[in-house]
Design a protein around this motif. Structure first.
Motif: not given
Length: 530
Positions: A368-373, A404-405, A495, A497, A507
């Motif tokens: 899933h995008t938009n989140t820094d792992s 997830r990220y 990842d 981000v 988003s």
């Protein structure tokens, strides 16, 4: 292999705190507080501050240091030093004195648009190239300089201008380009991804210490704002300012080109310099060392022993003075390992990673995008400087990275030390749920407790893809020289981000990585044989 000769270099560090901010931007080395005194090099004359008329009569604030006794009118080789981005004209005084003490006339000048020089910042544009030729004209007319022995050198911005000038002015016979760029677009827009920290620091330092042109302000606004409608204009602007665009001219002019850079340069990554080096046909030398942008030269700018500046002077001694000092008999590609600190010599860049092994990425993964792992390349200038001086690269706990990220693949534990040398390459199949997206790949050295030390990374951005339709991604990670200890694993993490880069993930988007049987996914690791 023996250490290439060590060097001393000094700089203008810390004129004002603003220059330290500038130093973070476009390869500026830290600026020094005070000009070195005349006693530092008794065989050099004092510093003479002058104004030189550049292109269109624009004032260029400059200084001149000549050998003692230069008033006798003898012809001396001359070296012209354009300053780094946002650094005052006293930047190179320590190195100028060392060069003058050994028989060089040295003219350093503040690049147009900065500090006391006039004009606006043009980022290596036609005006900057013309300025360099005007400074050479002035040196030949006003100092005991030999017109047949002209060299240019500089750090970062000064390196880029020196290479561009050598392509346009046949009088330039030798160049020392330290922490510079061959391909401006390939540096701060690699993988079609904006290097946002680098671009923002460039713009901020330019505003604080100089006068950016209206064109530069527009380019930066469009670049940092991801204005894709203006991408063709941005690419054309960058190409005009890239020495790689003028390779035919450089090769025809035949200047001897010395290139030096750091493995972790977050402004001008090493790959683009290596590619540029391989296409040069004249006398050439390439050196890579641990560090970030301009940190490999920084101790020399502070007057401390420094290999990069020693070899720069050796290069000029050979190609401007004709001294047979052996530098052209050494292997032309010199690499300093991040792990051992030892030097290795190679006949060319393609010999660096002569062998390789593939790590198969057989298991699919969806992120899933938009989140820094938690996996990232660190902070511009800082993180790789910590790696250089303290052996502290960016780290991540690989077992704790949220799947997830982040997609994670790991190799088996290695039975022996693996000497990673050169450019790791990722080949995979990606399916996005949106037409645009960004991914960032990281290669980690993973110890027994799962702590991963960053070996290499690189971003990749796509636009205009059909949602839910697979496509192939081939991505070169930034080149390096790193030893993975026996008993460790290599891990590839992907990842979406990273604070170093602009992300283009809408988003809620997802990216799926797969390995079709007809086109398996893998990461290829370049290795030096034991």
């Amino acid at each position: 292999m023996r250490d290439p000769h060590q060097s001393l270099r000094s700089t203008t560090a810390g004129a004002v705190s603003v220059t330290l901010i500038a130093g973070a931007a476009f390869g500026l080395a830290p600026a020094a507080q005070a000009a070195p005194t005349a006693q530092a090099a008794p065989r050099a004359t004092g510093v003479r501050f002058v104004d030189i008329a550049g292109d269109g009569g624009t004032k260029l604030a400059a200084n001149v240091v000549a050998p003692a006794g230069a008033e006798d009118g003898a012809g001396y080789p001359v070296i012209v030093l354009p300053t780094s981005w946002a650094v005052p004209q006293i930047e190179y005084l320590a190195q100028a004195r060392k060069l003058a003490a050994t028989g060089y006339v040295v003219v350093s000048y503040n690049s147009r648009g900065f500090w006391q020089s006039g004009g606006e910042i043009e980022v290596g544009g036609p005006e900057d190239i013309a300025d360099a030729s005007k400074v050479i004209d002035w040196a030949l007319a006003n100092t005991p300089a030999d017109p047949g022995r002209v060299g240019m050198a500089g750090v970062s911005y000064g390196a880029g201008i020196s290479l561009l000038a050598a392509a346009h002015d046949k009088r330039v016979k030798a160049v020392g380009a330290l922490s510079g760029w061959g391909d401006l677009v390939g540096s701060i827009y690699s993988g079609r991804t904006q290097h946002v920290q680098a671009g923002a620091l460039l713009g901020g330092a330019g505003e604080l210490t100089g006068r950016p042109s209206a064109e530069l302000r527009t380019i930066l606004k469009d670049f940092l704002g991801s204005n894709l409608d203006k991408e063709p204009e941005m690419l054309a602007w960058g190409a005009k300012r890239s020495p790689a665009t003028y390779l035919d001219r450089l090769n025809e002019n035949g200047a001897a080109i010395f290139l030096a850079n750091a493995w972790g340069d977050t402004i001008f990554p090493p790959n683009q310099y290596a590619d540029f080096y391989e296409k040069l046909t004249g006398p050439k030398r390439l050196e890579f060392r641990p560090g970030d942008h301009a940190t490999s030269e920084a101790t020399g700018l502070l007057g401390l022993p420094n290999d990069t500046w020693t070899n720069t002077r050796r290069w000029f001694d050979r190609h401007l003075k004709g001294e047979r000092n052996g530098i052209d008999q050494e292997q032309p590609v010199q690499l300093k390992s991040r792990s051992t600190g030892g030097y290795e010599g190679y006949p060319d860049w393609k010999s660096v990673g002569a062998t390789s092994r593939k790590i198969d990425l057989t298991d699919g993964a969806t992120v899933h995008t938009n989140t820094d792992s938690g996996a990232n390349g660190g902070t511009v200038l800082l993180s790789n400087a910590l790696d250089q001086f303290l052996k502290l690269p960016p780290v991540a706990s690989i077992p704790l990275l949220p799947r997830r990220y982040a997609a994670v693949w790991q190799s088996e534990r290695s039975a022996r030390v693996e000497r990673v040398r050169g450019t790791a390459k990722l080949h995979t199949t990606v399916t996005g749920t949106k037409e645009s997206g960004t991914l960032v790949a990281y290669l980690y050295d993973v110890g027994p407790l799962g702590l991963g030390k960053l070996v290499a990374n690189a971003p990749y951005t796509f636009h205009g893809k059909t949602p839910d339709k697979p496509f192939t991604v081939d991505l070169e990670l930034f080149s390096t020289a790193y030893d993975v200890p026996a008993g460790h694993r290599l891990a590839l993490v992907v990842d979406t981000v990273d604070p170093l880069y602009v992300e283009h993930n809408p988003s809620g988007a997802q990216l799926t990585f797969s390995s079709p049987s007809t086109d398996p996914s893998y990461v290829s690791i370049p290795l030096r044989e034991q």
